[in-house]
Write an enzyme that holds these catalytic residues in place. Structure first.
Site, PDB file in Angstrom:
ATOM      1  N   THR A   1     -17.176  -0.297   4.329  1.00 11.81           N
ATOM      2  CA  THR A   1     -15.783   0.049   4.586  1.00 11.81           C
ATOM      3  C   THR A   1     -15.667   1.551   4.742  1.00 11.81           C
ATOM      4  OG1 THR A   1     -15.216   0.395   2.246  1.00 11.81           O
ATOM      5  CG2 THR A   1     -15.029  -1.869   3.108  1.00 11.81           C
TER       6      THR A   1
ATOM      7  N   ASP B   1       4.489   3.760  -4.120  1.00 12.08           N
ATOM      8  CA  ASP B   1       3.516   4.275  -5.079  1.00 12.08           C
ATOM      9  C   ASP B   1       3.266   3.206  -6.139  1.00 12.08           C
ATOM     10  OD1 ASP B   1       1.984   5.599  -6.921  1.00 12.08           O
ATOM     11  OD2 ASP B   1       3.419   7.222  -7.288  1.00 12.08           O
TER      12      ASP B   1
ATOM     13  N   LYS C   1     -13.250   0.361 -13.497  1.00 12.73           N
ATOM     14  CA  LYS C   1     -13.639  -0.999 -13.113  1.00 12.73           C
ATOM     15  C   LYS C   1     -14.115  -1.796 -14.326  1.00 12.73           C
ATOM     16  CE  LYS C   1     -12.601  -0.847  -8.775  1.00 12.73           C
ATOM     17  NZ  LYS C   1     -11.529  -1.720  -8.224  1.00 12.73           N
TER      18      LYS C   1
ATOM     19  N   ASP D   1       0.861  -1.181   0.000  1.00  8.12           N
ATOM     20  CA  ASP D   1       0.000   0.000   0.000  1.00  8.12           C
ATOM     21  C   ASP D   1       0.896   1.228   0.000  1.00  8.12           C
ATOM     22  OD1 ASP D   1      -3.282   0.060   1.027  1.00  8.12           O
ATOM     23  OD2 ASP D   1      -2.200   1.945   0.744  1.00  8.12           O
TER      24      ASP D   1
ATOM     25  N   TYR E   1     -14.502   6.140 -11.788  1.00  7.96           N
ATOM     26  CA  TYR E   1     -14.430   4.884 -11.029  1.00  7.96           C
ATOM     27  C   TYR E   1     -15.080   3.746 -11.823  1.00  7.96           C
ATOM     28  CZ  TYR E   1     -15.168   1.451  -7.328  1.00  7.96           C
ATOM     29  OH  TYR E   1     -15.175   0.296  -6.586  1.00  7.96           O
TER      30      TYR E   1
END
Length: 275
Positions: free
Chosen positions: A219, A76, A188, A49, A184
């Site tokens: 989340t 990164d 996807k 991460d 987004y």
């Protein structure tokens, strides 16, 4: 490693030889749960991460099974060279048995949708870099270190938005209302296609490539979004998924029980039939 036979169903990495599991975005809301699940399944987990302190926190909390030691990697992931370093680190521990691309961002403004005409060039590019380029780079680097005996698996975190789009404005009168940006959904959808295409390309190496496509998941990414009844209107189970339910699906696709499954997307969306 070059044998074309698969282990008997139910065998763990500890029984067949230690393997690493790389989880990109492993410090995120779903990623940290995925990391724990794969650690419980006997893998030496590499949590990757951009947030170094969060990576350390996740790694410190992972259970140790057998000979598996877990590792963190902060960097990164939108940079090709970073993913090469990550793949080489994981392969130096043990062959990469599982790669999970859970890296992803879905920017919002105070929990609300950013409309397409409000997306500036920098935000558009950032979302593409994180959600699409980063998974591509890691798959391109990691496959070379994955066994070709039918036991290795790549699982990409997709989204219901790949099929539905991201919905209309907050005050729209129709469903679905999905407060993610068009960027987004577009990334996807592209990752869904990339998953199928790479599954075809890696079939001769006996490496399976699949996706898990959640709907709404409880989340931090959804934490600031006010739960409007119309958001859950298309969902028969009338609730958000828990991250553990996504991890169960990923663990299945990574296991020998999914040995003849490749190039598919497992929808985990509570019966969201509009897709």
């Amino acid at each position: 490693m070059d044998s074309q036979t698969s282990p008997p169903p139910g065998e763990t990495p500890a029984e067949t030889g230690l393997r690493t599991a790389v989880v990109s975005g492993g410090a995120g809301g779903i990623g940290r749960v995925l990391s724990r699940r794969l650690a419980e399944d006997g893998y030496a987990v590499v949590v990757a991460d951009v947030n170094e302190s969060a990576v350390k926190d996740v790694v410190a909390g992972l259970p140790r099974t057998g000979q598996a030691d877990h590792h963190g990697f902060a960097g990164d992931l939108t940079q090709s060279a970073t993913n090469r370093e990550l793949a080489e680190l994981a392969a130096g521990i043990a062959p990469i048995g599982v790669l999970v691309n859970a890296v992803g961002i879905s920017p919002k403004r105070d929990g609300q949708k950013i409309r397409f005409f409000e997306l500036d060039d920098d935000l558009w590019k950032t979302i593409l870099d994180v959600n699409l380029s980063a998974p591509f780079y890691l798959m391109r680097e990691a496959y070379r270190f994955m066994p070709t005996d039918g036991t290795a698996s790549i699982v990409n975190l997709l989204s219901i938005t790949a099929k539905t789009g991201t919905g209309g404005p907050a005050d729209g009168t129709f469903v679905p209302y999905i407060p993610s940006t068009v960027a987004y959904g577009a990334t996807k959808a592209a990752l869904h296609n990339l998953t199928v295409s790479i599954a075809h390309e890696l079939a001769d190496r006996h490496i399976r490539v699949n996706g898990v496509a959640p709907g709404f998941v409880q989340t931090g990414m959804m934490g600031a979004v006010p739960v409007d009844p119309k958001m859950l209107a298309p969902v028969p189970m009338n609730r958000f998924a828990q991250p553990e339910e996504i991890a169960d699906a990923v663990a299945f696709l990574a296991s020998s029980k999914a040995s003849y499954i490749t190039g598919t997307s497992l929808d985990v969306n509570g019966g969201w039939t509009t897709c």
